[in-house]
Design a protein around this motif. Structure first.
Motif, PDB file in Angstrom:
ATOM      1  N   MET A   1     -18.720  20.330 -28.670  1.00 44.24           N
ATOM      2  CA  MET A   1     -17.311  19.855 -28.258  1.00 44.24           C
ATOM      3  C   MET A   1     -16.223  21.168 -28.250  1.00 44.24           C
ATOM      4  N   THR A   2     -15.544  21.096 -27.302  1.00 46.08           N
ATOM      5  CA  THR A   2     -14.513  22.348 -27.651  1.00 46.08           C
ATOM      6  C   THR A   2     -13.309  21.534 -28.113  1.00 46.08           C
ATOM      7  N   GLU A   3     -12.199  22.721 -28.502  1.00 51.07           N
ATOM      8  CA  GLU A   3     -11.087  21.994 -29.202  1.00 51.07           C
ATOM      9  C   GLU A   3     -10.292  21.347 -27.972  1.00 51.07           C
ATOM     10  N   SER A   4     -10.441  21.599 -27.046  1.00 54.41           N
ATOM     11  CA  SER A   4      -9.534  20.796 -26.151  1.00 54.41           C
ATOM     12  C   SER A   4      -9.883  19.527 -25.381  1.00 54.41           C
ATOM     13  N   LYS A   5     -11.283  19.238 -25.846  1.00 59.03           N
ATOM     14  CA  LYS A   5     -11.924  17.973 -25.352  1.00 59.03           C
ATOM     15  C   LYS A   5     -11.098  16.870 -26.113  1.00 59.03           C
ATOM     16  N   VAL A   6     -10.781  16.027 -25.044  1.00 58.83           N
ATOM     17  CA  VAL A   6     -10.175  14.691 -25.724  1.00 58.83           C
ATOM     18  C   VAL A   6     -11.311  13.639 -25.561  1.00 58.83           C
ATOM     19  N   LEU A   7     -11.589  13.144 -26.676  1.00 60.02           N
ATOM     20  CA  LEU A   7     -12.610  11.997 -26.683  1.00 60.02           C
ATOM     21  C   LEU A   7     -12.282  10.647 -26.244  1.00 60.02           C
ATOM     22  N   ARG A   8     -12.988   9.965 -25.480  1.00 55.27           N
ATOM     23  CA  ARG A   8     -12.627   8.812 -24.921  1.00 55.27           C
ATOM     24  C   ARG A   8     -13.478   7.799 -25.989  1.00 55.27           C
ATOM     25  N   GLY A   9     -12.461   6.903 -26.425  1.00 59.54           N
ATOM     26  CA  GLY A   9     -13.274   5.921 -27.323  1.00 59.54           C
ATOM     27  C   GLY A   9     -13.548   4.645 -26.921  1.00 59.54           C
ATOM     28  N   GLY A  10     -14.689   4.250 -27.496  1.00 58.05           N
ATOM     29  CA  GLY A  10     -15.037   2.982 -26.628  1.00 58.05           C
ATOM     30  C   GLY A  10     -15.338   1.833 -27.737  1.00 58.05           C
ATOM     31  N   VAL A  11     -14.993   0.558 -27.701  1.00 55.30           N
ATOM     32  CA  VAL A  11     -15.200  -0.168 -29.004  1.00 55.30           C
ATOM     33  C   VAL A  11     -15.989  -1.492 -28.291  1.00 55.30           C
ATOM     34  N   ILE A  12     -16.905  -1.723 -28.936  1.00 57.99           N
ATOM     35  CA  ILE A  12     -17.836  -3.068 -28.692  1.00 57.99           C
ATOM     36  C   ILE A  12     -17.330  -4.107 -29.801  1.00 57.99           C
ATOM     37  N   GLY A  13     -16.935  -5.213 -28.856  1.00 59.28           N
ATOM     38  CA  GLY A  13     -16.381  -6.147 -29.767  1.00 59.28           C
ATOM     39  C   GLY A  13     -15.005  -6.269 -29.567  1.00 59.28           C
ATOM     40  N   ALA A  14     -14.153  -7.571 -29.249  1.00 52.80           N
ATOM     41  CA  ALA A  14     -12.752  -7.495 -29.084  1.00 52.80           C
ATOM     42  C   ALA A  14     -12.234  -8.630 -30.092  1.00 52.80           C
ATOM     43  N   GLY A  15     -13.017  -8.653 -31.034  1.00 50.17           N
ATOM     44  CA  GLY A  15     -12.204  -9.621 -32.168  1.00 50.17           C
ATOM     45  C   GLY A  15     -11.360  -8.718 -33.037  1.00 50.17           C
ATOM     46  N   VAL A  16     -11.133  -9.335 -34.133  1.00 49.02           N
ATOM     47  CA  VAL A  16     -10.047  -8.697 -35.042  1.00 49.02           C
ATOM     48  C   VAL A  16     -10.046  -7.321 -35.386  1.00 49.02           C
ATOM     49  N   HIS A  21      -9.873  -1.056 -34.211  1.00 45.34           N
ATOM     50  CA  HIS A  21     -10.379   0.031 -33.899  1.00 45.34           C
ATOM     51  C   HIS A  21      -9.801   0.532 -32.817  1.00 45.34           C
ATOM     52  N   ALA A  22      -9.574  -0.446 -31.793  1.00 42.29           N
ATOM     53  CA  ALA A  22      -9.004   0.187 -30.368  1.00 42.29           C
ATOM     54  C   ALA A  22      -7.701   0.755 -30.664  1.00 42.29           C
ATOM     55  N   ARG A  23      -6.894   0.233 -31.549  1.00 45.84           N
ATOM     56  CA  ARG A  23      -5.544   0.846 -31.813  1.00 45.84           C
ATOM     57  C   ARG A  23      -5.805   2.040 -32.416  1.00 45.84           C
ATOM     58  N   GLN A  24      -6.677   2.281 -33.248  1.00 52.07           N
ATOM     59  CA  GLN A  24      -6.997   3.690 -33.654  1.00 52.07           C
ATOM     60  C   GLN A  24      -7.248   4.738 -32.945  1.00 52.07           C
ATOM     61  N   TYR A  25      -8.187   4.382 -31.921  1.00 53.02           N
ATOM     62  CA  TYR A  25      -8.495   5.338 -30.766  1.00 53.02           C
ATOM     63  C   TYR A  25      -6.953   5.513 -30.063  1.00 53.02           C
ATOM     64  N   ALA A  26      -6.223   4.600 -29.923  1.00 55.90           N
ATOM     65  CA  ALA A  26      -5.168   4.881 -29.185  1.00 55.90           C
ATOM     66  C   ALA A  26      -4.190   5.964 -29.838  1.00 55.90           C
ATOM     67  N   LYS A  27      -4.156   6.010 -31.099  1.00 56.58           N
ATOM     68  CA  LYS A  27      -3.343   6.794 -31.833  1.00 56.58           C
ATOM     69  C   LYS A  27      -3.570   7.974 -32.454  1.00 56.58           C
ATOM     70  N   GLN A  28      -5.221   8.171 -32.616  1.00 55.00           N
ATOM     71  CA  GLN A  28      -5.366   9.422 -33.005  1.00 55.00           C
ATOM     72  C   GLN A  28      -5.318  10.598 -32.238  1.00 55.00           C
TER      73      GLN A  28
END
Length: 305
Positions: A1-16, A21-28
């Motif tokens: 991975m390069t420094e400029s690479k923005v990682l696209r996060g995916g979450v399996i499971g839409a429970g609590v 975890h979805a909010r973590q990816y959105a703010k990292q």
């Protein structure tokens, strides 16, 4: 991975936990929330869309839309989802437990190692121990007593209280000792929702775990006995009493990691994936170690029924 690479996060499971975890990816920094997968599209959309992501119910399409995957589905399908993500070349963060059987956990470890992918497991309370300074104590503990009680809940009923609750404290116990995770002796009694176990290790370290999902109120405490003194922790009050000569941080709860252990754990995973850190907070090896002890406790409890 390069420094400029923005990682696209995916979450399996839409429970609590999927929402956490979805909010973590959105703010990292260096990551975005790209996709959420759930058998119920409306649930996936409810989590994903407000954070700029898309909802999926098809695994192949979901995996095409992400670079890294968090698995926050029910524990009984962790292995299925983890192996699918690894097969697609994605590093994974798996909520605890890594799997519900040692066979499946070993499959996850082997598949990821063969593809040089990162596996992290969500025992994020290690972050709290690190913030306290407990992981830097230069003595091996003699004994640990952990109590984790809570009222009835519909959450995580697909696994016993051992894999739902006790596995947290098992991981913390193993983090404090150099003992091998294969217990020398195990004595356990109880059922699906309430169980008490005493586990002895080859170096003389003894750990006592008491968990319940049918208690009248929440209670989470731990007592760690060292040769030079004791540390008593109240996890709910986020305080401790220390009679050892070793300095611990009384303000750990106000540190960035203490305020957001999950965020620190996810951040370490992303840093490991991008090559900026040597490892996540909890590795596949460590998650399997905790699972080994948990399985031994379950087997011992079944033998007493």
């Amino acid at each position: 991975m390069t420094e400029s690479k923005v990682l696209r996060g995916g979450v399996i499971g839409a429970g609590v936990f999927g929402g956490y975890h979805a909010r973590q990816y959105a703010k990292q920094d260096g990551a975005v929330l790209s996709a959420v997968l759930d058998p119920h599209p409306e649930r996936a959309a409810k989590v994903a869309v407000p954070l700029g992501g898309r909802a999926f119910h098809d695994m192949a399409s979901f995996l095409d839309a992400v670079d890294v995957v968090t698995i926050a589905s029910p524990a009984t399908v962790h292995a299925q989802h983890a192996l699918a993500a690894i097969e697609a070349g994605k590093s994974i963060y798996v909520e605890k437990p890594l799997a519900v059987s040692l066979v499946d956990a070993e499959k996850i470890r082997a598949a990821a190692a063969a593809r040089n992918l990162v596996v992290a497991c969500g025992h994020q309370e290690r972050v709290v121990f690190r913030a306290m300074g407990l992981l830097d104590v230069p003595e091996q503990p003699l004994r640990l007593e952990a109590l984790r009680h809570g009222p009835p809940s519909e959450r995580s009923q697909d696994v016993s209280a051992v894999l739902d609750l006790m596995v947290h404290d098992i991981d913390l116990a193993l983090a404090l000792t150099t003992a091998r995770p294969q217990p020398a002796r195990v004595s356990a009694e109880g059922g699906w929702n309430d169980i008490r176990a005493e586990v002895g290790f080859d170096d003389g370290f003894t750990a006592v775990f008491d968990v319940s999902r049918q208690a009248p109120a929440r209670e989470r405490t731990m007592r760690v006995v060292f040769p030079s003194g004791e540390v008593e922790i109240d996890f709910l009050a986020r305080t401790f009493r220390n009679t050892t000569p070793f300095e611990l941080n009384p303000d750990f709860a106000d540190t960035p990691a203490g305020r957001d252990p999950l965020g620190a754990s996810v951040h370490s995973f992303l840093m490991a994936v991008s090559g900026h850190a040597p490892r996540p907070v909890v590795t596949a090896d460590e998650a399997i170690g905790a699972l080994q002890v948990a399985v031994a406790v379950e087997e011992s409890a079944k033998a007493t029924v």
